[in-house]
Structure formats: structure tokens, C-alpha cells
Design a protein around this motif. Structure first.
Motif, PDB file in Angstrom:
ATOM      1  N   ASN A 133     -23.303 -29.272   2.222  1.00 18.31           N
ATOM      2  CA  ASN A 133     -23.308 -29.073   0.773  1.00 18.31           C
ATOM      3  C   ASN A 133     -24.642 -28.480   0.316  1.00 18.31           C
ATOM      4  N   ARG A 134     -25.192 -27.593   1.105  1.00 15.23           N
ATOM      5  CA  ARG A 134     -26.437 -26.946   0.746  1.00 15.23           C
ATOM      6  C   ARG A 134     -26.312 -25.424   0.895  1.00 15.23           C
ATOM      7  N   VAL A 135     -26.875 -24.706  -0.084  1.00 18.71           N
ATOM      8  CA  VAL A 135     -26.961 -23.251  -0.038  1.00 18.71           C
ATOM      9  C   VAL A 135     -28.439 -22.889  -0.093  1.00 18.71           C
ATOM     10  N   VAL A 136     -28.928 -22.235   0.945  1.00 15.48           N
ATOM     11  CA  VAL A 136     -30.336 -21.871   1.057  1.00 15.48           C
ATOM     12  C   VAL A 136     -30.507 -20.410   0.665  1.00 15.48           C
TER      13      VAL A 136
ATOM     14  N   VAL B 169     -33.044 -24.362  -2.476  1.00 14.39           N
ATOM     15  CA  VAL B 169     -31.873 -24.962  -1.838  1.00 14.39           C
ATOM     16  C   VAL B 169     -31.043 -25.620  -2.924  1.00 14.39           C
ATOM     17  N   ARG B 170     -29.804 -25.148  -3.070  1.00 14.82           N
ATOM     18  CA  ARG B 170     -28.896 -25.641  -4.112  1.00 14.82           C
ATOM     19  C   ARG B 170     -27.750 -26.427  -3.496  1.00 14.82           C
TER      20      ARG B 170
ATOM     21  N   GLY C 120     -30.126 -29.995  10.642  1.00 15.79           N
ATOM     22  CA  GLY C 120     -30.783 -30.589   9.495  1.00 15.79           C
ATOM     23  C   GLY C 120     -32.131 -30.009   9.149  1.00 15.79           C
ATOM     24  N   THR C 121     -32.461 -28.845   9.692  1.00 13.42           N
ATOM     25  CA  THR C 121     -33.745 -28.204   9.429  1.00 13.42           C
ATOM     26  C   THR C 121     -33.533 -26.777   8.961  1.00 13.42           C
ATOM     27  N   VAL C 122     -34.288 -26.366   7.929  1.00 16.26           N
ATOM     28  CA  VAL C 122     -34.294 -24.983   7.461  1.00 16.26           C
ATOM     29  C   VAL C 122     -35.466 -24.265   8.119  1.00 16.26           C
ATOM     30  N   PHE C 123     -35.181 -23.158   8.796  1.00 16.14           N
ATOM     31  CA  PHE C 123     -36.211 -22.318   9.391  1.00 16.14           C
ATOM     32  C   PHE C 123     -36.295 -21.035   8.568  1.00 16.14           C
TER      33      PHE C 123
ATOM     34  N   TYR D 187     -38.489 -26.772   7.204  1.00 14.11           N
ATOM     35  CA  TYR D 187     -38.359 -27.786   6.152  1.00 14.11           C
ATOM     36  C   TYR D 187     -37.144 -28.664   6.443  1.00 14.11           C
ATOM     37  N   GLY D 188     -37.187 -29.907   5.996  1.00 13.29           N
ATOM     38  CA  GLY D 188     -36.012 -30.755   6.066  1.00 13.29           C
ATOM     39  C   GLY D 188     -34.953 -30.261   5.109  1.00 13.29           C
ATOM     40  N   LEU D 189     -33.731 -30.085   5.574  1.00 18.46           N
ATOM     41  CA  LEU D 189     -32.669 -29.538   4.724  1.00 18.46           C
ATOM     42  C   LEU D 189     -32.352 -30.450   3.551  1.00 18.46           C
ATOM     43  N   SER D 190     -32.369 -31.742   3.755  1.00 15.99           N
ATOM     44  CA  SER D 190     -31.934 -32.658   2.699  1.00 15.99           C
ATOM     45  C   SER D 190     -32.961 -32.823   1.590  1.00 15.99           C
ATOM     46  N   ASP D 191     -34.266 -32.808   1.945  1.00 13.76           N
ATOM     47  CA  ASP D 191     -35.284 -33.133   0.943  1.00 13.76           C
ATOM     48  C   ASP D 191     -36.392 -32.099   0.801  1.00 13.76           C
TER      49      ASP D 191
END
Length: 378
Positions: free
Chosen positions: A135-138, A148-149, A172-175, A185-189
Motif C-alpha cells: 500500500n505504498r507508492v514511491v 511515499v504515498r 521493506g526498503t526503498v533504494f 530508507y525504511g518503506l513503512s516509516d
């Protein structure tokens, strides 16, 4: 039930779908849809439709069997990035407006009708496609922010100050790769994990595989970083001096070879091989240590897109051609769509969908139109 192609199904954006079927014909398109504006976005494929965007900000959905236009939308942006379509029935697109006139530049569209589910963004928008994971859009914005929405309603989960660049999500990580390097970055927070400075601007979206993050740079270097710490594992230098010497008098401006001749332009990664597209060649490298296994020279000016599917590598190029290679580097298909000057290819269930820029019939000096073709057997 048909499956979306690797780009849409895999949030890691590896360009790899080991379960998918490779393209095996036909050699001529089943259908072609032409547009008045160039198509700069790689197609996205759902169960029944193909989605793409144009330079003027239009998003189109066409029937994947016959190319019939099902719907089209005009977005408040100059250019639309590659769409992402999900089984939830949503199509996510981002747009870019160099003059900062657009009020909404990220859109979640209904895949069936093209109507907005939500719209948000910044005035200038994004040159990079959105990345959807859970449920994330980067989205990496041109105003130097990484946003991140929530995919359900577009509300902001977190944001960070970060230069514009491509992103990927894995475990669970954004690169995020930019001109400075790569940050995680952590995807959730949005909690920063690590940051690594690298030479040269990024030219490919980062790819995460087997504990590594790979990124191609304008210098011709492919970096492999530890996904957990950002520490370098290996670097492959794909610069070819002899090739540059041969081109010293062939620059488009008459002043030598075009800039970025060594830039890495595409990256598709399997469990053990990184397929790297550059100016007129594709390299196969060992993921473990960066050793070059083989190089295949191609009659083209840059590889624009790549997808490793079903034991075959499918390449779209900057001269409008499409190549299908075995994983050993042998060319099985070389397709040349009529009047095409660029091509970006996507695979789905063994069918090939190609979008790009085209020259109109008659005298011309530059691409002014676009095309979307489906190579659909039967």
C-alpha cells in the motif's frame, strides 16, 4: 488468468520474470496504434489492456488483442512516465512539467475507465516512474523530494529531501539512486538506513537481488552495494576506449562522440546474471563478483529497455529496433517497426508490446508522432 509483466508484478524492478514466457513470434505486429505525439513511456500490460503515456501528457489504454483504444486521459503535465498497473484495478502514473504549472502530477487511475481514484503531487512532478509496493507508492519529484504515498488514497506516509532519481523497493526498503549516489530508507516509516556517495549520475533504477543493490552510472560503471549497509561489494567498469576512439569524428554536433557514450542505460538482473545495456551493446555480468561473461554488440544507438523473461532477454533500442537474445547472447529476433526511431518493449504471456517515437510519412527532420504495437500470436 493472465499475469502482468515483470515490471508491474515485481516491486524490486529487476526486469526479470523467471516464470513468464519469452517472445517467440510473430515477426510482424498484430496491430499498431499511432499517436500524434511521441510515446516516451514503456508500456504496462494488464489482463486485457495495454497502458502507455505520451509527451503531451496523455495516458492511453488499448485492448491488448487488437489495439483498439478503450479510454484516454489528458493529464496536467508535459510528459507522462511509464505507467504501473496492478491487479487491484489501478494504474499509477506520474507526469513532469518543466515550467511548474501542473497542480497534480501523480495519479491513481481506474484501469477500466481512466477516471481518477486520487491525484496529488508537486508543481513540477516527476521524470521517474512511480514504484508501487503493497500500500505504498514511491515517487521521486523534480523539486528534490522523495514522497511515499498510501496507494489507497494518495495521502503522504512520509517524505524526505532527496535529489530526483529512480527508486526501487525490496524487502521493506526503498533504494533511491541520484546524482550523488544511493540512499536506503525504511518503506513503512522513511527511517534512513544508509547512504553511499558514488561517482557519476545514476542512469538506471537500482536493482536489489541476493543481498545486493546494483546501479548503473553515467560513467559506465556498474556498482554493487551491500543492501543492508551500502558498503561496496564490487564495481564493473564497462567503458570501452577503443569504441570511443572509433567514434571520435561521428558526434551529432560534429565535435566528437555524443556525450554519455559509455552511460549504462538499462539493467535487468536474474539470480546470477546482470544484463547491462549501454550505447550499442549489452553485457552479461556475474552478479557475485561483476565478472563480464560476454558482450554482444548491437546495431543501434543505445538500449532503451530490457526485460529478462523465460530465458530470453528482450531489448528495445534508441533506433527503433527490438532484439530478442538468449541468455548466452545469441540474437534470435531482430524486429524493426516501420518508421520507428525509438522502441521500448514489455513482455506479457509471451506477447510483445512496443511503444516509441516515429517519423511521419514524407519529408521530416525529427520524430513528431508515436506508435504502440502488439506482437500477439493468434
Amino acid at each position: 488468468m493472465t499475469r502482468p509483466p515483470a515490471r508491474n508484478a515485481d516491486p524490486e524492478r529487476r526486469g526479470h520474470d523467471h516464470d513468464g514466457a519469452a517472445f517467440a513470434g510473430p515477426g510482424t505486429p498484430t496491430w499498431t496504434h499511432t499517436t500524434e505525439e511521441p510515446i516516451l513511456a514503456r508500456p504496462a500490460v494488464g489482463d486485457r489492456r495495454v497502458y502507455t503515456g505520451t509527451r503531451s501528457g496523455r495516458v492511453l489504454a488499448v485492448d491488448r488483442t487488437d489495439g483498439r483504444v478503450v479510454w484516454e486521459r489528458e493529464l496536467p503535465a508535459e510528459t507522462v512516465t511509464a505507467p504501473v498497473v496492478l491487479r487491484s484495478g489501478a494504474v499509477f502514473v506520474a507526469g513532469f512539467d518543466d515550467f511548474g504549472r501542473a497542480e497534480t502530477t501523480v495519479h491513481a487511475l481506474d484501469a477500466g475507465t481512466g477516471e481518477d481514484r486520487w491525484a496529488a503531487g508537486t508543481a513540477r512532478g516527476s521524470r521517474a516512474p512511480p514504484v508501487v509496493a503493497g500500500n505504498r507508492v514511491v515517487v521521486s519529484h523534480a523539486d528534490d523530494s522523495l514522497v511515499v504515498r498510501r496507494a489507497s488514497d494518495g495521502t503522504v506516509a512520509w517524505d524526505a529531501a532527496a535529489a530526483s532519481g529512480d527508486a526501487a523497493v525490496a524487502r521493506g526498503t526503498v533504494f533511491h539512486a541520484t546524482g550523488d549516489g544511493v540512499a536506503a530508507y525504511g518503506l513503512s516509516d522513511g527511517e534512513p538506513c544508509w547512504s553511499r556517495t558514488l561517482d557519476g549520475n545514476s542512469t538506471t533504477a537500482p536493482v536489489a537481488v541476493d543481498g545486493l543493490v546494483l546501479t548503473g552510472r553515467r560513467s559506465g560503471d556498474l556498482y554493487a552495494l551491500d543492501a543492508g549497509t551500502g558498503e561496496p561489494r564490487w564495481t564493473a567498469d564497462l567503458f570501452r576506449p577503443a569504441f570511443h576512439d572509433d567514434l571520435r569524428n561521428m558526434g551529432r554536433d560534429g565535435q566528437g562522440p555524443p556525450a554519455n557514450r559509455s552511460a549504462i542505460s538499462t539493467l535487468s538482473v536474474t539470480a546470477d546474471t546482470a544484463f547491462v545495456g549501454t550505447c550499442n551493446a549489452v553485457f552479461a555480468l556475474d552478479v557475485g563478483d561483476g565478472t563480464v561473461r560476454w558482450v554482444r554488440d548491437l546495431d543501434c544507438d543505445y538500449v532503451h529497455s530490457s526485460a529478462a523473461v523465460g530465458g530470453r532477454l528482450h531489448l528495445g533500442t534508441a533506433d527503433g529496433s527490438v532484439y530478442v537474445l538468449t541468455y548466452d547472447g545469441d540474437v534470435e529476433y531482430h524486429l524493426s517497426p516501420s518508421n520507428a526511431t525509438t522502441a521500448r518493449a514489455t513482455l506479457a504471456d509471451g506477447a510483445l508490446f512496443v511503444g516509441g517515437e516515429a517519423l511521419p510519412e514524407g519529408p521530416h527532420s525529427a520524430p513528431t508522432s508515436g506508435f504502440l504495437s502488439g506482437y500477439v500470436d493468434g
